[in-house]
Write a protein that holds these residues in place. Structure first.
Motif, short mmCIF file in Angstrom:
data_model
loop_
_atom_site.label_atom_id
_atom_site.label_comp_id
_atom_site.label_asym_id
_atom_site.label_seq_id
_atom_site.Cartn_x
_atom_site.Cartn_y
_atom_site.Cartn_z
N VAL A 41 0.83 -1.21 0.00
CA VAL A 41 0.00 0.00 0.00
C VAL A 41 0.86 1.26 0.00
N SER A 42 2.04 1.21 0.65
CA SER A 42 2.91 2.37 0.69
C SER A 42 3.37 2.75 -0.72
N CYS A 43 3.76 1.75 -1.49
CA CYS A 43 4.22 2.00 -2.85
C CYS A 43 3.09 2.54 -3.72
N ALA A 44 1.91 1.98 -3.54
CA ALA A 44 0.76 2.44 -4.33
C ALA A 44 0.41 3.88 -3.99
N ARG A 45 0.44 4.22 -2.71
CA ARG A 45 0.10 5.58 -2.30
C ARG A 45 1.12 6.58 -2.85
N HIS A 168 8.14 -0.68 4.74
CA HIS A 168 7.52 -0.37 6.02
C HIS A 168 6.12 0.16 5.79
N LEU A 169 5.20 -0.27 6.63
CA LEU A 169 3.79 0.06 6.42
C LEU A 169 3.42 1.50 6.78
N SER A 170 4.19 2.13 7.65
CA SER A 170 3.76 3.40 8.25
C SER A 170 4.10 4.63 7.41
N ASP A 171 3.97 4.52 6.11
CA ASP A 171 4.31 5.66 5.25
C ASP A 171 3.41 6.85 5.50
N ILE A 220 7.09 -3.97 10.43
CA ILE A 220 5.70 -3.51 10.32
C ILE A 220 5.31 -3.54 8.85
N VAL A 221 4.51 -4.51 8.47
CA VAL A 221 4.15 -4.70 7.08
C VAL A 221 2.66 -4.92 6.94
N MET A 222 2.17 -4.71 5.72
CA MET A 222 0.77 -4.95 5.42
C MET A 222 0.59 -6.43 5.15
N ARG A 223 -0.23 -7.08 5.92
CA ARG A 223 -0.47 -8.51 5.69
C ARG A 223 -1.73 -8.69 4.86
N ASP A 224 -1.84 -9.81 4.23
CA ASP A 224 -2.99 -10.12 3.40
C ASP A 224 -4.17 -10.48 4.30
N ILE A 225 -5.20 -9.65 4.30
CA ILE A 225 -6.35 -9.92 5.16
C ILE A 225 -7.61 -10.23 4.35
#
Length: 378
Positions: A41-45, A168-171, A220-225
């Motif tokens: 999601v960080s890369c997409a944002r 890292h997820l916290s972008d 801290i990463v985005m996991r597949d939910i």
């Protein structure tokens, strides 16, 4: 007045074809579908906001103020979400407008303990966001385009996990820290609503309870939910609910009551902030922040990895008093600080601050990170 940018971050469903069909049936609206091959999601944002910034430079009214507005793909924005953000940004001085995030109560019907933990977190956030402005969250925020460009846009930090780099997820929080650290204000826009997809809780509930919703040991990463099966919605036990709340409030307090004044100490001169903390605590927080910044010889707290240590240290030193203020302003059910980690429970009072320093230096791996966990999924 606006254009829509959809970032295709390696989707495997019909997202792109649906977007193309929508664009064809709405020729009056500019819809852009752009790819981002690096997963996350960080890369997409980052890709979407960069594209929007460049795109806006070519608009006819280039001298007007432009806003970049981000929203996560699994959330649902209110009908007046964009309008309320626009009005607030136009009328205020803030460089970032932070939305109000909420869950539908109907989804948690029959799960009162889980719903109580969630709503206590949201009630705390409503108080602190109103005082400090909050921080941008990927679920929905707006930023002045020129400020976005001036601070370098969305920055992605990379970590090593099992011998490979992961983003890292916290972008979004990192970005807010950079903006606030540059001297800009962040404003809370409570009338701009975004409904959070409950799957973030439902399909990560075991990790939420244990404070591992977004990883552990500093990763801290985005996991597949995405749901694999149709799960059965059950409530938490009393013990699970307390554990989930402990992790949520330990995640919330350093980030939402300490970090804003750490980055912007002048907030402690504001009348409403002084009333919240009380004059004595506000004065002592200001003095301690100055001491810690001098001790660490830091000129800023912009990287996410840099703010954790001082935030955690201040949490341990002032937790009892901060929780007292939360009980007074949010409600008595907020309770008291969760138990100290065992290693600090045995430390003599006159050496407590000293050992807190060494404990919190372990911020990116090991026990310190895991004590605070990632319960902020609420």
């Amino acid at each position: 007045m606006y254009e829509v940018v959809l970032v295709d971050n390696n989707s495997t469903d019909d997202t792109v074809s649906i977007a193309a069909e929508f664009a064809t049936s709405h020729p009056d609206l500019a819809v852009h579908v752009i790819p981002e091959s690096e997963q996350g999601v960080s890369c997409a944002r980052r890709t979407g906001m960069r594209f929007a910034s460049v795109r806006s430079r070519g608009r006819v009214n280039a001298e007007e103020r432009f806003y970049l507005v981000s929203a996560d793909a699994d959330c649902r924005v209110d009908e007046d979400w964009l309008y309320e953000l626009f009005v607030a940004m136009e009328s205020g001085k803030a460089a970032i407008g932070v939305c109000d995030y909420y869950y539908s109560a109907s989804h948690f019907a029959g799960r009162p303990r889980l719903w109580d933990a969630i709503t206590k977190t949201l009630r705390c956030r409503a108080v602190t966001f109103a005082l400090f402005g909050g921080f941008p969250d990927g679920k929905g925020f707006a930023v002045d385009r020129d400020v976005h460009d001036r601070v370098g846009g969305i920055e992605i930090c990379y970590q090593l996990q099992d011998g490979r780099f992961v983003n890292h997820l916290s972008d979004d929080w990192d970005f807010g820290i950079k903006v606030r650290g540059s001297g800009e204000d962040i404003g809370y826009v409570p009338r701009s609503g975004v409904e959070i997809n409950p799957r973030r809780v439902d399909h990560a509930i075991d990790e939420v309870i244990a404070g591992r919703a977004y990883g552990s040991d500093g990763i801290i990463v985005m996991r597949d939910i995405r749901p694999r099966t149709a799960g059965v919605a059950v409530d938490l036990t009393e013990e699970q609910a307390q554990q989930a709340w402990d992790y949520s409030v330990k995640d919330f307090t350093p980030k939402n009551t300490i970090l804003p004044v750490l980055l912007t100490p002048s907030l402690l001169d504001d009348g409403a902030v002084i009333e919240f903390f009380g004059p004595s605590l506000a004065e002592r927080l200001a003095a301690r922040i100055a001491e810690i910044k001098d001790e660490m010889r830091m000129t800023d707290f912009t990287p996410i990895h840099s703010y954790k240590t001082p935030s955690y240290r201040l949490y341990f030193e002032f937790a009892d008093e901060i929780f007292a203020r939360l009980r007074a302003t949010v409600g008595e059910d907020i309770g008291y600080p969760p138990p100290l980690p065992p290693c600090l429970q045995d430390v003599a009072p006159d050496r407590f601050t000293e050992f807190v320093k060494y404990y919190c230096e372990d911020r990116e791996s090991g026990e310190a990170h895991n004590y605070f966990g990632n319960g902020g999924v609420f």
